[in-house]
Design a protein around this motif. Structure first.
Motif, PDB file in Angstrom:
ATOM      1  N   PHE A 216       0.835  -1.206   0.000  1.00 46.95           N
ATOM      2  CA  PHE A 216       0.000   0.000   0.000  1.00 46.95           C
ATOM      3  C   PHE A 216       0.869   1.256   0.000  1.00 46.95           C
ATOM      4  CE2 PHE A 216      -2.172  -3.519   1.981  1.00 46.95           C
ATOM      5  CZ  PHE A 216      -3.319  -3.592   1.205  1.00 46.95           C
ATOM      6  N   PRO A 217       1.611   1.490  -1.076  1.00 45.19           N
ATOM      7  CA  PRO A 217       2.469   2.685  -1.107  1.00 45.19           C
ATOM      8  C   PRO A 217       1.625   3.953  -1.164  1.00 45.19           C
ATOM      9  CG  PRO A 217       2.477   1.573  -3.232  1.00 45.19           C
ATOM     10  CD  PRO A 217       1.674   0.718  -2.322  1.00 45.19           C
ATOM     11  N   SER A 218       2.179   5.046  -0.625  1.00 48.55           N
ATOM     12  CA  SER A 218       1.485   6.331  -0.699  1.00 48.55           C
ATOM     13  C   SER A 218       1.547   6.840  -2.136  1.00 48.55           C
ATOM     14  CB  SER A 218       2.173   7.340   0.223  1.00 48.55           C
ATOM     15  OG  SER A 218       3.481   7.572  -0.264  1.00 48.55           O
ATOM     16  N   ALA A 219       0.737   7.864  -2.420  1.00 49.90           N
ATOM     17  CA  ALA A 219       0.751   8.452  -3.773  1.00 49.90           C
ATOM     18  C   ALA A 219       2.151   8.968  -4.092  1.00 49.90           C
ATOM     19  CB  ALA A 219      -0.277   9.574  -3.851  1.00 49.90           C
ATOM     20  N   GLU A 220       2.808   9.501  -3.069  1.00 52.31           N
ATOM     21  CA  GLU A 220       4.154  10.055  -3.285  1.00 52.31           C
ATOM     22  C   GLU A 220       5.151   8.935  -3.623  1.00 52.31           C
ATOM     23  OE1 GLU A 220       7.452  12.464  -0.685  1.00 52.31           O
ATOM     24  OE2 GLU A 220       5.494  12.026   0.205  1.00 52.31           O
ATOM     25  N   GLU A 221       5.047   7.825  -2.915  1.00 49.98           N
ATOM     26  CA  GLU A 221       5.952   6.695  -3.199  1.00 49.98           C
ATOM     27  C   GLU A 221       5.710   6.147  -4.610  1.00 49.98           C
ATOM     28  OE1 GLU A 221       6.590   4.896   1.301  1.00 49.98           O
ATOM     29  OE2 GLU A 221       4.762   4.442   0.210  1.00 49.98           O
ATOM     30  N   LYS A 222       4.440   6.072  -4.983  1.00 49.21           N
ATOM     31  CA  LYS A 222       4.128   5.567  -6.330  1.00 49.21           C
ATOM     32  C   LYS A 222       4.694   6.502  -7.395  1.00 49.21           C
ATOM     33  CE  LYS A 222      -0.299   4.611  -5.306  1.00 49.21           C
ATOM     34  NZ  LYS A 222      -1.708   4.293  -5.488  1.00 49.21           N
ATOM     35  N   GLU A 223       4.614   7.791  -7.116  1.00 51.54           N
ATOM     36  CA  GLU A 223       5.134   8.771  -8.070  1.00 51.54           C
ATOM     37  C   GLU A 223       6.652   8.614  -8.219  1.00 51.54           C
ATOM     38  OE1 GLU A 223       3.980  10.535 -10.366  1.00 51.54           O
ATOM     39  OE2 GLU A 223       5.837  11.656 -10.763  1.00 51.54           O
ATOM     40  N   LYS A 224       7.310   8.349  -7.096  1.00 50.47           N
ATOM     41  CA  LYS A 224       8.772   8.154  -7.143  1.00 50.47           C
ATOM     42  C   LYS A 224       9.117   6.938  -8.003  1.00 50.47           C
ATOM     43  CE  LYS A 224      10.782   9.557  -2.763  1.00 50.47           C
ATOM     44  NZ  LYS A 224      11.219   8.956  -1.509  1.00 50.47           N
ATOM     45  N   VAL A 225       8.341   5.878  -7.834  1.00 51.94           N
ATOM     46  CA  VAL A 225       8.591   4.664  -8.623  1.00 51.94           C
ATOM     47  C   VAL A 225       8.340   4.962 -10.095  1.00 51.94           C
ATOM     48  CG1 VAL A 225       7.827   2.283  -9.056  1.00 51.94           C
ATOM     49  CG2 VAL A 225       8.024   3.117  -6.708  1.00 51.94           C
ATOM     50  N   ARG A 226       7.220   5.641 -10.372  1.00 51.00           N
ATOM     51  CA  ARG A 226       6.885   5.971 -11.764  1.00 51.00           C
ATOM     52  C   ARG A 226       8.035   6.714 -12.435  1.00 51.00           C
ATOM     53  NH1 ARG A 226       5.363   9.790 -15.153  1.00 51.00           N
ATOM     54  NH2 ARG A 226       5.811  11.364 -13.575  1.00 51.00           N
ATOM     55  N   ALA A 227       8.589   7.683 -11.721  1.00 52.99           N
ATOM     56  CA  ALA A 227       9.673   8.482 -12.308  1.00 52.99           C
ATOM     57  C   ALA A 227      10.921   7.618 -12.500  1.00 52.99           C
ATOM     58  CB  ALA A 227       9.970   9.679 -11.413  1.00 52.99           C
ATOM     59  N   ALA A 228      11.229   6.798 -11.505  1.00 52.17           N
ATOM     60  CA  ALA A 228      12.471   6.000 -11.582  1.00 52.17           C
ATOM     61  C   ALA A 228      12.434   4.994 -12.720  1.00 52.17           C
ATOM     62  CB  ALA A 228      12.710   5.289 -10.252  1.00 52.17           C
ATOM     63  N   VAL A 229      11.245   4.456 -13.041  1.00 53.10           N
ATOM     64  CA  VAL A 229      11.198   3.421 -14.079  1.00 53.10           C
ATOM     65  C   VAL A 229      10.916   3.983 -15.482  1.00 53.10           C
ATOM     66  CG1 VAL A 229      10.506   1.645 -12.419  1.00 53.10           C
ATOM     67  CG2 VAL A 229       8.750   2.760 -13.815  1.00 53.10           C
ATOM     68  N   MET A 230      10.908   5.298 -15.603  1.00 47.62           N
ATOM     69  CA  MET A 230      10.777   5.863 -16.957  1.00 47.62           C
ATOM     70  C   MET A 230      12.020   5.476 -17.752  1.00 47.62           C
ATOM     71  SD  MET A 230       8.409   9.097 -16.638  1.00 47.62           S
ATOM     72  CE  MET A 230       8.532   9.318 -18.319  1.00 47.62           C
ATOM     73  N   PHE A 231      11.803   5.223 -19.021  1.00 50.91           N
ATOM     74  CA  PHE A 231      12.879   4.695 -19.863  1.00 50.91           C
ATOM     75  C   PHE A 231      14.161   5.531 -19.758  1.00 50.91           C
ATOM     76  CE2 PHE A 231      15.154   4.398 -23.912  1.00 50.91           C
ATOM     77  CZ  PHE A 231      15.433   3.045 -23.906  1.00 50.91           C
ATOM     78  N   ASP A 232      14.048   6.846 -19.903  1.00 47.20           N
ATOM     79  CA  ASP A 232      15.254   7.678 -19.916  1.00 47.20           C
ATOM     80  C   ASP A 232      15.996   7.609 -18.589  1.00 47.20           C
ATOM     81  OD1 ASP A 232      14.791   8.340 -22.483  1.00 47.20           O
ATOM     82  OD2 ASP A 232      13.789  10.249 -22.036  1.00 47.20           O
ATOM     83  N   ASN A 233      15.249   7.498 -17.504  1.00 45.11           N
ATOM     84  CA  ASN A 233      15.910   7.408 -16.194  1.00 45.11           C
ATOM     85  C   ASN A 233      16.586   6.053 -16.010  1.00 45.11           C
ATOM     86  OD1 ASN A 233      15.156   9.984 -15.620  1.00 45.11           O
ATOM     87  ND2 ASN A 233      13.298   9.403 -14.515  1.00 45.11           N
ATOM     88  N   MET A 234      15.928   4.998 -16.463  1.00 45.38           N
ATOM     89  CA  MET A 234      16.563   3.677 -16.354  1.00 45.38           C
ATOM     90  C   MET A 234      17.791   3.597 -17.257  1.00 45.38           C
ATOM     91  SD  MET A 234      13.449   0.943 -15.786  1.00 45.38           S
ATOM     92  CE  MET A 234      14.508  -0.480 -16.026  1.00 45.38           C
ATOM     93  N   LYS A 235      17.701   4.220 -18.396  1.00 44.73           N
ATOM     94  CA  LYS A 235      18.840   4.185 -19.337  1.00 44.73           C
ATOM     95  C   LYS A 235      20.087   4.844 -18.734  1.00 44.73           C
ATOM     96  CE  LYS A 235      19.813   5.253 -24.205  1.00 44.73           C
ATOM     97  NZ  LYS A 235      20.081   3.944 -24.810  1.00 44.73           N
TER      98      LYS A 235
END
Ligand code: A3P
Length: 295
Positions: A216-235
């Motif tokens: 049950f991550p918070s909205a903020e935690e989910k947002e952090k994950v969303r940003a981290a797994v964006m293609f350009d960030n993973m690259k």
């Protein structure tokens, strides 16, 4: 480091494989899963790294920022059946994982999954990606990765894919048999990779995944994950972008290559596409399993 000679493909109990995934077979089959282990299963080039990283962040993103910066994703989420000396065996890495739950990756077709995962009723996250983008991604991966058998030109590779002459066998059988398993094994979450990325459906997708995992991550935690797994960030992220893997030649083709849906249109000729679609219809008869090849 000298690159290993490319392996040959052979039939292994009805599935095309190479020695790098069968040499440690008995040990792999005897892997002792724990009830809280999470198996991440995919056909190669279907978004494995993306989902491994996402789960890793959901479980451990807050707990160990140091680990995120110093331990590669391949070590955090071992590749169970991998046996390619001098690298440590995936099964041994999985045995030694210090985390709980343990996140473990596999490309095995469903019938080859070690039985303890079923006996222990482990959660399994399966990710599938549309066939056309998968075969393109696999082709470029085969060119840059010396653990992959020698491959011919694009049109030969495409034909081999249609015939299941790929490491880990037929894409069609893989995605279908895991889909069938989902109908009887309730602890299997079947995701379709990047169906509609990072817009509203992303929120639905991550909420479904978290609900399946009991997180049950918070909205903020989910947002952090969303940003981290964006293609350009993973690259850009050396711990996840494959840059530390010595058997890969990123000058031939980067591991984090394009990360797009519908790149197949830059590879398939009109006649290849027609042949592929015709063959696809014969092999993919289940109307409940649907993939998007367009954005
Ligand atoms: P392409 O070769 O089409 O770019 P796997 O991790 O199973 O090997 O899958 C690799 C494919 O997923 C590659 O596809 C890679 O670029 C893509 N990929 C990896 N991370 C991604 C992300 N965060 N967003 C979109 N695509 C990603």
């Amino acid at each position: 480091m000298e690159l290993p000679a490319r392996p040959t493909l052979f039939d292994f109990h009805g599935v095309s494989m190479t020695k790098h995934f069968t040499d440690n077979w008995e040990n792999t089959q005897n892997f002792k899963a724990r009830p809280d282990d999470i198996l991440i299963a995919t056909y190669p080039k279907s978004g494995t790294t993306w989902v491994c990283y996402m789960l890793n962040l959901l479980y451990f993103g807050n707990m160990s920022p140091e680990r995120q910066k110093s331990v590669t994703l391949n070590e955090r989420v071992p590749f169970l059946e991998l046996c390619a000396p001098p690298r440590p065996k995936g099964k041994d890495l999985a045995d030694q994982l210090p985390t709980s739950p343990r996140l473990i990756k596999t490309h095995l077709p469903v019938q080859f999954v070690p039985k303890s995962f079923w006996e222990q009723r482990c959660r399994i996250v399966y990710v599938a990606h549309n066939s056309k983008d998968t075969v393109v991604s696999y082709y470029h991966f085969g060119r840059m990765n010396s653990l992959h058998p020698e491959l011919g030109d694009w049109s030969t590779f495409l034909q081999d894919f249609m015939e299941g002459k790929m490491v880990f066998g037929s894409w069609y059988k893989h995605v279908n048999s895991w889909w069938e398993k989902k109908q009887t094994y309730s602890k299997l979450h079947y995701m379709v990779h990047l169906k509609e990325r990072f817009s509203l459906p992303w929120r639905i997708e991550i909420d479904r995944l978290c609900s399946f995992l009991g997180l049950f991550p918070s909205a903020e935690e989910k947002e952090k994950v969303r940003a981290a797994v964006m293609f350009d960030n993973m690259k850009q992220n050396k711990m996840v972008n494959g840059s530390t893997v010595q058997i890969m030649n990123h000058d031939v083709s980067p591991f984090m290559r394009k990360g797009k849906v519908a790149d197949w249109k830059n590879h398939f000729t009109v006649s290849q596409n027609e042949r592929f679609d015709e063959d696809y219809k014969q092999k993919m008869k289940n109307p409940t399993l649907h993939f998007r090849t367009e954005v």
